[in-house]
Design an enzyme around this catalytic site. Structure first.
Site, PDB file in Angstrom:
ATOM      1  N   GLU A  25       0.793  -1.240   0.000  1.00  0.00           N
ATOM      2  CA  GLU A  25       0.000   0.000   0.000  1.00  0.00           C
ATOM      3  C   GLU A  25       0.827   1.294   0.000  1.00  0.00           C
ATOM      4  OE1 GLU A  25      -3.494   0.716   0.127  1.00  0.00           O
ATOM      5  OE2 GLU A  25      -2.754   2.763   0.037  1.00  0.00           O
ATOM      6  N   ASP A  58      -4.059  -0.180  -2.395  1.00  0.00           N
ATOM      7  CA  ASP A  58      -4.586  -1.547  -2.415  1.00  0.00           C
ATOM      8  C   ASP A  58      -6.050  -1.582  -2.835  1.00  0.00           C
ATOM      9  OD1 ASP A  58      -2.351  -2.969  -1.730  1.00  0.00           O
ATOM     10  OD2 ASP A  58      -2.718  -2.872   0.413  1.00  0.00           O
ATOM     11  N   GLY A  76     -10.798  21.800  -4.994  1.00  0.00           N
ATOM     12  CA  GLY A  76     -11.544  22.439  -6.075  1.00  0.00           C
ATOM     13  C   GLY A  76     -11.300  23.932  -6.105  1.00  0.00           C
TER      14      GLY A  76
HETATM   15  N1  CAO Z   1       0.249 -23.161  -4.038  1.00  0.00           N
HETATM   16  C1  CAO Z   1       1.584 -23.123  -4.184  1.00  0.00           C
HETATM   17  N2  CAO Z   1       2.307 -21.979  -4.152  1.00  0.00           N
HETATM   18  C2  CAO Z   1       1.639 -20.834  -3.935  1.00  0.00           C
HETATM   19  C3  CAO Z   1       0.237 -20.796  -3.775  1.00  0.00           C
HETATM   20  C4  CAO Z   1      -0.463 -22.040  -3.834  1.00  0.00           C
HETATM   21  N3  CAO Z   1      -1.765 -22.097  -3.690  1.00  0.00           N
HETATM   22  N4  CAO Z   1      -0.130 -19.515  -3.579  1.00  0.00           N
HETATM   23  C5  CAO Z   1       0.989 -18.774  -3.613  1.00  0.00           C
HETATM   24  N5  CAO Z   1       2.053 -19.560  -3.839  1.00  0.00           N
HETATM   25  C6  CAO Z   1       3.443 -19.147  -3.966  1.00  0.00           C
HETATM   26  C7  CAO Z   1       3.695 -18.245  -5.142  1.00  0.00           C
HETATM   27  O1  CAO Z   1       3.738 -18.991  -6.318  1.00  0.00           O
HETATM   28  C8  CAO Z   1       5.018 -17.623  -4.770  1.00  0.00           C
HETATM   29  O2  CAO Z   1       6.048 -18.548  -5.062  1.00  0.00           O
HETATM   30  P1  CAO Z   1       7.379 -18.166  -5.926  1.00  0.00           P
HETATM   31  O3  CAO Z   1       8.000 -17.025  -5.203  1.00  0.00           O
HETATM   32  O4  CAO Z   1       8.166 -19.414  -5.863  1.00  0.00           O
HETATM   33  O5  CAO Z   1       6.957 -17.801  -7.263  1.00  0.00           O
HETATM   34  C9  CAO Z   1       4.931 -17.538  -3.272  1.00  0.00           C
HETATM   35  O6  CAO Z   1       3.808 -18.326  -2.888  1.00  0.00           O
HETATM   36  C10 CAO Z   1       4.763 -16.171  -2.648  1.00  0.00           C
HETATM   37  O7  CAO Z   1       3.986 -15.310  -3.447  1.00  0.00           O
HETATM   38  P2  CAO Z   1       4.304 -13.756  -3.452  1.00  0.00           P
HETATM   39  O8  CAO Z   1       5.726 -13.544  -3.858  1.00  0.00           O
HETATM   40  O9  CAO Z   1       3.271 -13.066  -4.247  1.00  0.00           O
HETATM   41  O10 CAO Z   1       4.104 -13.390  -1.906  1.00  0.00           O
HETATM   42  P3  CAO Z   1       4.973 -12.421  -0.973  1.00  0.00           P
HETATM   43  O11 CAO Z   1       4.362 -12.547   0.374  1.00  0.00           O
HETATM   44  O12 CAO Z   1       6.416 -12.651  -1.076  1.00  0.00           O
HETATM   45  O13 CAO Z   1       4.689 -10.954  -1.561  1.00  0.00           O
HETATM   46  C11 CAO Z   1       3.300  -9.097  -2.196  1.00  0.00           C
HETATM   47  C12 CAO Z   1       3.473 -10.306  -1.275  1.00  0.00           C
HETATM   48  C13 CAO Z   1       1.917  -8.526  -1.922  1.00  0.00           C
HETATM   49  C14 CAO Z   1       4.348  -8.051  -1.901  1.00  0.00           C
HETATM   50  C15 CAO Z   1       3.413  -9.557  -3.655  1.00  0.00           C
HETATM   51  O14 CAO Z   1       2.519 -10.608  -3.863  1.00  0.00           O
HETATM   52  C16 CAO Z   1       3.150  -8.451  -4.661  1.00  0.00           C
HETATM   53  O15 CAO Z   1       3.965  -7.570  -4.899  1.00  0.00           O
HETATM   54  N6  CAO Z   1       1.962  -8.493  -5.315  1.00  0.00           N
HETATM   55  C17 CAO Z   1       1.603  -7.577  -6.363  1.00  0.00           C
HETATM   56  C18 CAO Z   1       1.243  -6.224  -5.834  1.00  0.00           C
HETATM   57  C19 CAO Z   1       0.146  -6.282  -4.828  1.00  0.00           C
HETATM   58  O16 CAO Z   1      -0.939  -6.761  -5.053  1.00  0.00           O
HETATM   59  N7  CAO Z   1       0.407  -5.685  -3.674  1.00  0.00           N
HETATM   60  C20 CAO Z   1      -0.654  -5.416  -2.724  1.00  0.00           C
HETATM   61  C21 CAO Z   1      -0.623  -6.304  -1.615  1.00  0.00           C
HETATM   62  S1  CAO Z   1      -1.790  -5.802  -0.447  1.00  0.00           S
HETATM   63  O17 CAO Z   1      -0.992  -4.681   0.487  1.00  0.00           O
END
Ligand code: CAO
Length: 518
Positions: A242, A271, A349
């Site tokens: 966010e 978000d 505004g």
């Molecule tokens: N089965 C197996 N693997 C799964 C899964 C499932 N059902 N669901 C998720 N995973 C895995 C993903 O494939 C990913 O694996 P890899 O890194 O090996 O590809 C892993 O879980 C983690 O996913 P992620 O990288 O998206 O999660 P994170 O916690 O590291 O990051 C966030 C979170 C929000 C920073 C990131 O997802 C992001 O930048 N998203 C896009 C922007 C966004 O929507 N941000 C707003 C978030 S709300 O504040």
């Protein structure tokens, strides 16, 4: 004989059809059920009927559990599907009658969403789709689920409010989409769904083996919708939350006071704001699919979403080239730099506005009101605050004369507002057409009866946490009322979805569980 059914019939549901419909015990989660008692009508005919009505409409076949569905010349049936599967339904009987369930048809009924979203931005979007009637199947990692289930927990071992307040009206299945069997199941779910929504870090779905090309191969009609932090460019691989989006999208540099640091807003414009944008993209793509027959890719970058919401600040950036921004507090005594500055509480505004203190401000941090000194209502405002003298004074009685003295004007107005509680100030100023609004705290909003009455603030019961307050659907559709249903427990609907959506038998489901795929 079967009669043709037009979708518009849903819009003309009458009170009597509502009452009549209460006798229907269940219906599959599809828009139209074409069904008949006449043995001469084949399954193929029933399917054909459903397809005539539209692409969101499917037929279901009445199985052996259907015991009774023709009563007194009307068509009813009973069966064993759980209440959560009930939905709008039209049935055609051998007499050509149609009927409805007690629930009004929902705008997105018949749309099935494969929801891979997590945290806030994506779930905001799919929750809206669920409120509009889509069958949202939230896919979560076995044993873990959406990280927010355990973030900011207020009660041990209970789904957090962070999770429950963003995942209403959804079903939850657990599925390991990196496991081979899990991938097979995921592939079959893609085949059965209209929308795939996700907000993983860039490339996560590709790394699982599901690129956009592959997804299209599996289901050319699917809409594949994503939230990412940034669009294509130097930052496209970055993870974003966010406040990062508020900073990179222009929100923070334009929020706060001129002499203070950048400030992020409490409203989650990065978000939830981007989730809203994505929902509109999905619905537009579904609408286009009606004509094109094809799905498409929908991507919303959080930076873009925030910038869109800061559109007026980019407007001001360009106005700067042509002179000072006269409605900003920097005018006329301060200085302007090269970029749109922070404007404190100045009105965005063309009318001057500010937040002023009300009675009790010394102890109540929310005893304030926003007042706009709109030219058209200035006379009433001046009289109310005890400054009738302004009305005949050329130093005060035109907007141009007041402009360099806006600070002084609001100091005078505040002398009066400080003598009254904020709601009383509103009661006095509203009839004078002076636009104003008290600063309402979350406590006040949660207790406000009118918000309860409209369903904007709702109390929901949860099996492990008990009752909690949440924000209901802020978008009100007259023909698609949104009842708020509690968020699902982790994997609560795994068996149900695998059985009913994919037709898997118990033994296969148990085998997938034993392998760790679900
Ligand atoms: N089965 C197996 N693997 C799964 C899964 C499932 N059902 N669901 C998720 N995973 C895995 C993903 O494939 C990913 O694996 P890899 O890194 O090996 O590809 C892993 O879980 C983690 O996913 P992620 O990288 O998206 O999660 P994170 O916690 O590291 O990051 C966030 C979170 C929000 C920073 C990131 O997802 C992001 O930048 N998203 C896009 C922007 C966004 O929507 N941000 C707003 C978030 S709300 O504040």
């Amino acid at each position: 004989m079967l009669l043709p059914i037009m979708p518009s019939m849903f819009g003309r549901m009458t009170g009597s059809s509502r009452r009549r419909s209460t006798r229907i015990a269940w219906a599959e989660t599809v828009n139209v059920v074409a069904a008949t008692t006449a043995a001469s009508v084949s399954e193929a005919t029933i399917n054909f009927m459903a397809r005539q009505v539209g692409p969101f409409y499917r037929a279901i076949h009445l199985g052996p559990s259907v015991t009774d569905w023709s009563v007194g010349g009307r068509v009813f049936f009973t069966g064993e599907l759980p209440p959560s599967r009930r939905s709008g339904v039209i049935m055609l009987g051998s007499h050509g009658h149609h009927s409805y369930t007690e629930n009004a048809m929902k705008a997105l009924e018949g749309v099935r969403v494969l929801d891979m979203t997590h945290v806030q931005s994506g779930p905001t979007c799919t929750q809206l789709l669920a409120w509009f009637g889509a069958d949202v199947i939230k896919v979560e990692r076995p044993g873990k689920g959406d990280a927010t289930r355990s973030q900011l927990r207020d009660i041990p071992d209970v789904d957090s409010l962070y999770f429950t307040m963003l995942n209403h009206n959804k079903r939850s299945i657990t599925l390991n989409t990196k496991h081979e069997t899990g991938k097979d199941i995921f592939t079959r779910l893609i085949q059965e769904c209209d929308v795939l929504a996700e907000n993983f870090a860039p490339g996560a779905l590709d790394r699982m083996g599901f690129s956009w090309e592959r997804i299209q191969e599996i289901n050319p009609r699917i809409i594949y919708a994503s939230v990412k932090g940034f669009g294509p460019g130097p930052y496209e691989d970055c993870k974003v939350y966010e406040n990062v989006a508020q900073c990179t999208g222009g929100g923070a540099s334009t929020t706060g006071f001129p002499d203070g640091p950048p400030v992020v807003a409490g409203a989650q414009i990065g978000d939830s704001g981007t989730g809203l944008h994505l929902a509109l993209g999905i619905v537009s793509a579904l609408f286009q699919r009606e004509k094109s027959g094809r799905g498409q890719r929908v991507v919303c970058a959080m930076q873009d979403g925030v910038l869109n919401l800061c559109r007026v600040k980019l407007r001001d950036q360009q106005r700067l080239a042509h002179g000072p921004l006269k409605e900003y507090p920097q005018y006329p005594n301060g200085t302007f730099g090269e970029a749109t500055p922070r404007a404190g509480n100045a009105s965005g505004g063309g009318q001057p506005g500010w937040i002023v203190k009300c009675k009790g401000w010394e102890t109540d941090p929310d005893a304030y009101i926003y007042v706009i000194a709109q030219a058209a209502a200035f006379d009433g405002l001046a009289r109310a605050v005890g400054h009738e003298d302004w009305l005949n004074d050329p130093q005060w009685n035109t907007p141009a004369a007041r402009l360099p003295k806006i600070d002084q004007m609001f100091t005078e107005i505040e002398q009066w507002t400080q003598t009254k509680p904020k709601l009383e100030v509103m009661e006095i100023l509203n009839p004078l057409n002076v636009p104003c609004g008290p600063v309402l705290s979350m406590k006040e909003l949660s207790e406000e009866p009118s918000l309860r009455e409209t369903g904007t603030v709702v109390e929901v019961d949860h099996p492990t946490r008990g009752p909690y307050l949440t924000v209901g659907n802020p978008i009100k559709l007259s023909d698609s009322p949104a009842e708020v249903q509690r968020s699902p427990l982790l994997g609560e609907h795994t068996d149900e979805v695998l059985r009913d959506v994919l037709g898997m038998d118990e033994a296969t489901i148990e085998a997938a569980k034993a392998e760790g795929a679900v």
